[in-house]
Structure formats: structure tokens, C-alpha cells
Motif scaffolding. Structure first.
Motif, short mmCIF file in Angstrom:
data_model
loop_
_atom_site.label_atom_id
_atom_site.label_comp_id
_atom_site.label_asym_id
_atom_site.label_seq_id
_atom_site.Cartn_x
_atom_site.Cartn_y
_atom_site.Cartn_z
N TRP A 352 0.85 -1.20 0.00
CA TRP A 352 0.00 0.00 0.00
C TRP A 352 0.88 1.25 0.00
N ALA A 353 1.94 1.25 0.83
CA ALA A 353 2.83 2.39 0.89
C ALA A 353 3.52 2.63 -0.46
N LEU A 354 3.86 1.56 -1.15
CA LEU A 354 4.50 1.70 -2.46
C LEU A 354 3.55 2.34 -3.47
N SER A 355 2.25 2.14 -3.29
CA SER A 355 1.28 2.69 -4.24
C SER A 355 1.05 4.19 -4.07
N GLN A 356 1.61 4.78 -3.01
CA GLN A 356 1.33 6.19 -2.72
C GLN A 356 2.17 7.17 -3.52
N GLY A 357 3.21 6.69 -4.17
CA GLY A 357 4.01 7.57 -5.02
C GLY A 357 4.96 8.48 -4.28
N SER A 358 5.30 8.15 -3.04
CA SER A 358 6.22 8.96 -2.24
C SER A 358 7.63 8.37 -2.33
N VAL A 360 10.33 9.08 -0.43
CA VAL A 360 10.85 8.74 0.90
C VAL A 360 10.19 7.48 1.43
N LEU A 361 8.87 7.40 1.31
CA LEU A 361 8.14 6.24 1.81
C LEU A 361 8.55 4.97 1.06
N THR A 362 8.77 5.09 -0.23
CA THR A 362 9.20 3.94 -1.03
C THR A 362 10.54 3.41 -0.53
N ILE A 363 11.50 4.30 -0.30
CA ILE A 363 12.82 3.88 0.18
C ILE A 363 12.71 3.21 1.55
N VAL A 364 11.90 3.76 2.42
CA VAL A 364 11.76 3.23 3.79
C VAL A 364 11.16 1.83 3.76
N VAL A 365 10.06 1.65 3.04
CA VAL A 365 9.37 0.36 3.10
C VAL A 365 10.13 -0.74 2.36
N ILE A 366 10.79 -0.40 1.25
CA ILE A 366 11.60 -1.42 0.57
C ILE A 366 12.78 -1.83 1.45
N SER A 367 13.35 -0.86 2.17
CA SER A 367 14.45 -1.17 3.08
C SER A 367 14.00 -2.12 4.18
N LEU A 368 12.82 -1.88 4.75
CA LEU A 368 12.31 -2.74 5.81
C LEU A 368 11.94 -4.13 5.27
N ALA A 369 11.29 -4.14 4.11
CA ALA A 369 10.85 -5.42 3.54
C ALA A 369 12.04 -6.32 3.22
N LEU A 370 13.02 -5.78 2.52
CA LEU A 370 14.19 -6.57 2.16
C LEU A 370 15.13 -6.77 3.34
N GLY A 371 15.45 -5.68 4.02
CA GLY A 371 16.48 -5.71 5.06
C GLY A 371 16.13 -6.58 6.25
N ILE A 372 14.85 -6.64 6.61
CA ILE A 372 14.44 -7.42 7.78
C ILE A 372 13.76 -8.73 7.37
#
Length: 482
Positions: A352-358, A360-372
Motif C-alpha cells: 500500500w505504501a508503495l502505491s502512494q508515489g512517495s 521517501v516512503l518507497t525507500i523506507v518500506v523497501i528497506s524494511l521489507a528486504l532488510g528485515i
């Protein structure tokens, strides 16, 4: 149920070794093995991250030009999938050699094959050519055919590379620290990912139309540098202690594939199930997410994919060895399951966050998804898969389990996701404006949840093989029944 350790259920053994279980292995040998294994992993995942980014951003117009960008994207990810489709063949071919000729021989062969193929992509002519490229003339359909051929070579080499690196470190490491040491080659994954993303970012930065220049070639040509370093380190490696013992006792299996299918199917099937969530999410967040946020469905512009991977891999470099240590402390199964649950509960919020077009938000959520989520499972996986198989078919077993799952999840996931994006955008009348087709994220997140549930279910039917004797020719399930 026992598995060479009196604490199979909780994975904790109070009678742990305090030094290497192999007296002939010196600290220098262990260090050299860690560097050699990590360098090869760095090259594989440099190639992996690079091809993911290129598939999402440049291969479409360069090799699959089309009036419809979504069609070019699907075709680009089709070549991405081909690399995964041939990985089981590479796993079987090189896995058999690894169990017959040794771990070191195969690790050298696979690194050369992958490095030469990746460098070769940087030399390919394109479909139409460009005045800004060093090869200005196009070669039409020959261009994608050559790309597919080199992608197949990449896939064949990758089919046994990570299996060999993880097995080598697991067989070298002290019993009580196998999880930690076996995770070290996976740090090479983070290094390779960061380097690929940084190189791609530097090349992309300031170039609005990178496909009109020769600069897209630079990241692929740089593969030759990592190849040279990895070859130097691996030439100086010693063979693993476990394989040397098999040689000394004349116990090398000359029919590893037949015996694997006859005696190790339970371990093989569970190994495939364990990897479905990790491999699928890795491809989806490294390749598909980048394509999604930069597509007409969302409309983010700039080198967002490269930046996201830099931050994600940096976080992963911290999480991977921690996950390995946690698996030594709490057991392989519990640690692996915990990271899989994180991925499950975060899938819908992240997409959902990726769909928002932000940005900063894109970088944060991809980092959490992959990194953790993804790389947490990755860090706990290396020793886990190696311990599931007996000494005589270990290389082949780990290779086949890893690469069959790579086809079923890692290769298909971005292809299916790209098709979903294309269908949703088409349903909106082919709109090419930000915000079109935001509903695609729901289907993509749901698909990821299905993959993750398969892995979580697998952890509940898999015995924890922590601390088992790696010289035992029986696989984990056979030993557990005794």
C-alpha cells in the motif's frame, strides 16, 4: 525425535564445542574460506541486483522496444525469468560435480561462468542502436536473443554458486557457530547489492535518458573487477573438511542425483518450501517494486530503485549475521519462522505504501521489507539448508532445493506482478498518468502472502537440524527417525 543433538525440539545444545570441530582447520583457513565464499556471493548478487534494476528500467527500450511500455516490461521480465528457469539445471549439473569433484572446483567454475556472462551483457548490441552508444547500429531480433543466451549462462552458474558458498562455510565452521559463519557469505550478497545499486545510481544520475548513451553498459562491464578478486581468493581455498574426509574414506557418491531422489525427498521438498517466501520476496522487492513505482500505475521518477537497494542492503548487512547468530541461539526453525511472520504481516502495508508515489516512503518500506523480512530469512537459511542433507549428496541437495524454489517463486513472481500491473493499467484505459491502476498493489501483496504462508507451513513440519554431525551421510529426516 533425535537428530544427533539431544535438543532437537528447541535447537539449543548445552554441550557446545568451544573450538573448531576440525582440528586440521586453522583460523587462517576459516578466514580465507569466509572471504572466498563472500566474494563469489558478492558477484552473484551484484549481477542479480544489476539485472533486476536493468530489467525494470532499461532492458525494455533497449532490447524489447514496443509502442506499449507495459509490453516491453513484461518481455524484459521474461528474460529475467529465463535466468531462474535454467538455475535448477545448473544446480543439478554443478551440484553433482560438487559432490563428486569437490566444493572448491565447482565454486571456481561457477564464478567464472557468471562473471564472463555478466561482462558480456555490457558488450551486447541493442535492438535499434543509438547515436550516443559506442555501437550505434541496431541488430534487431539478434539483440534479445544474445541477451537471453547470456542470461542463461548467468542462471546456470548461479544455480550452484550460493549453495556451494553456504555449504563450504557450514562444513568449515565450529558446530556451535555454524549459523553465524554460514551467514557470512550472505554478507557478500549485501555488498554486491550495494555496489550494483551505487554504480547504477552514479551512472543514472544526471542522465534522463540513459538508454540513449553507452553508460548503461558500465555496471555490467564492472563485473570483471569483482570476478578477478573472487577468482584470486578461491584459487587459494582449501577443500572443505567434510569432503576431504569423504575422499579419504572413499565414500564419494558417484550417483548423487539418483540417491538424492530415492533417500532425501523429504528434505528436498521442505528445502524448496522454506525458500519460497524468501526467494519470491527478494525478486518482488528488488525488481517488481521498482518497476511498479516507476510505472504509469504510480509515476515515481528518478533512480528510486538504486537508492532503495542501497538502504535496504545496508540494513541487511546488519540483520544477516544477527539472524545467523539467533539461529545458533534459538534454533534454525524458530528463527526462520519469526522472519517469515514479519514478512507476512507487513506485506499489505508495504505494498500500500508503495502505491502512494512517495519517494521517501518507497525507500523506507523497501528497506524494511528486504532488510528485515527477506534477508532475515536469508541469514538463518545457510546453515539450515546445509544441515538438512547428508554429506554425500549435500551439494546437490542444497542446489536443487534452492533453485527449484527460485523458479517457482523468484523467477515467476516479478513476471506475474508485471502482468498484473499491465492488466490493471490497461483496465484503466491505458492511462499514463500518476495514480492510474493503484489497485494492482492489492493483488501483488496477496500473491506475496500466499508464498509466505507456504514457507511458514513448511517450518511446522521440518525438524530443527541444529548441531547435527555433518559427516553423517544420512539426511536430517532419516537421522531423526533413528
Amino acid at each position: 525425535m533425535t537428530l544427533d543433538s539431544p535438543h532437537l525440539g528447541d535447537g539449543v545444545n548445552d554441550t557446545r564445542a568451544t573450538a573448531s570441530d576440525h582440528p586440521e582447520v586453522t583460523t587462517a583457513d576459516l578466514r580465507r574460506a569466509a572471504w572466498g565464499a563472500s566474494a563469489g556471493s558478492a558477484l552473484e548478487y551484484y549481477d542479480f541486483a544489476l539485472y533486476s534494476l536493468a530489467s525494470a528500467l532499461v532492458f525494455g527500450p533497449l532490447f524489447f522496444p514496443s509502442d506499449n511500455p507495459s509490453t516491453g516490461l513484461v518481455l524484459s521480465f521474461a528474460t529475467y525469468f529465463i535466468g531462474f528457469a535454467v538455475r535448477p539445471l545448473g544446480g543439478i549439473f554443478f551440484g553433482r560435480l560438487g559432490d563428486r569433484l569437490g566444493r572448491k572446483f565447482v565454486l571456481l567454475a561457477t564464478i567464472i561462468l557468471m562473471g564472463v556472462a555478466s561482462t558480456g551483457i555490457g558488450l551486447l548490441p541493442t535492438y535499434h542502436g543509438s547515436e550516443g552508444d559506442w555501437y550505434s547500429g541496431g541488430v534487431g531480433m539478434l539483440a534479445p536473443l544474445l541477451l537471453v543466451a547470456l542470461r542463461i549462462c548467468q542462471g546456470l552458474g548461479a544455480g550452484a554458486e550460493m549453495a556451494g558458498a553456504s555449504i563450504l562455510m557450514t562444513e568449515y565452521a565450529p558446530k556451535n557457530r555454524r549459523g553465524f559463519f554460514a551467514s557470512l557469505p550472505f554478507l557478500g550478497v549485501q555488498v554486491g547489492t550495494v555496489v550494483a545499486a551505487l554504480v547504477y545510481f552514479l551512472v543514472y544520475f544526471g542522465e534522463g535518458q540513459i538508454t540513449d548513451t553507452w553508460l548503461w553498459r558500465v555496471p555490467f562491464l564492472a563485473s570483471v573487477i569483482i570476478l578477478a578478486v573472487a577468482m584470486y581468493l578461491r584459487i587459494n581455498l582449501k577443500e572443505s573438511p567434510t569432503f576431504r574426509k569423504l575422499e579419504a574414506k572413499d565414500q564419494i557418491d558417484h550417483r548423487p542425483l539418483q540417491n538424492l531422489l530415492e533417500h532425501s525427498r523429504p528434505s528436498l521438498l521442505r528445502g524448496i518450501g522454506l525458500r519460497v517466501a524468501e526467494n519470491g520476496s527478494s525478486s518482488m522487492y528488488q525488481a517488481l517494486a521498482v518497476a511498479y513505482v516507476t510505472s504509469a500505475a504510480v509515476g515515481v521518477t528518478g533512480p528510486i530503485g538504486a537508492l532503495s537497494l542501497v538502504f535496504a542492503a545496508s540494513l541487511g548487512a546488519i540483520v544477516v549475521p544477527i539472524a545467523g547468530q539467533l539461529s545458533d541461539r534459538f534454533g534454525r526453525v524458530k528463527t526462520y519462522r519469526a522472519f517469515a511472520y514479519f514478512q507476512l504481516v507487513s506485506a499489505f502495508p508495504i505494498w500500500w505504501a508503495l502505491s502512494q508515489g512517495s519517494v521517501v516512503l518507497t525507500i523506507v518500506v523497501i528497506s524494511l521489507a528486504l532488510g528485515i523480512g527477506t534477508w532475515g530469512m536469508f541469514g538463518a537459511q545457510s546453515a539450515f539448508l546445509s544441515e538438512l542433507f547428508g554429506s554425500r549428496q549435500r551439494y546437490l541437495g542444497v542446489s536443487v532445493a534452492r533453485e527449484v524454489s527460485a523458479v517457482l517463486s523468484g523467477g515467476l513472481a516479478p513476471l506475474i506482478g508485471a502482468w498484473i500491473i499491465a492488466m490493471v493499467v490497461a483496465a484503466d484505459g491505458g492511462a499514463s498518468v500518476p495514480g492510474a491502476g493503484l489497485g494492482a498493489w492489492v493483488f501483488i501483496a496477496g500473491y506475496l502472502c500466499i508464498l509466505t504462508l507456504i514457507t511458514i507451513g513448511t517450518t511446522y513440519v521440518t525438524p530443527d537440524p541444529i548441531d547435527r554431525d555433518l559427516n553423517d551421510p544420512r539426511d536430517a529426516f532419516t537421522a531423526a527417525k533413528v
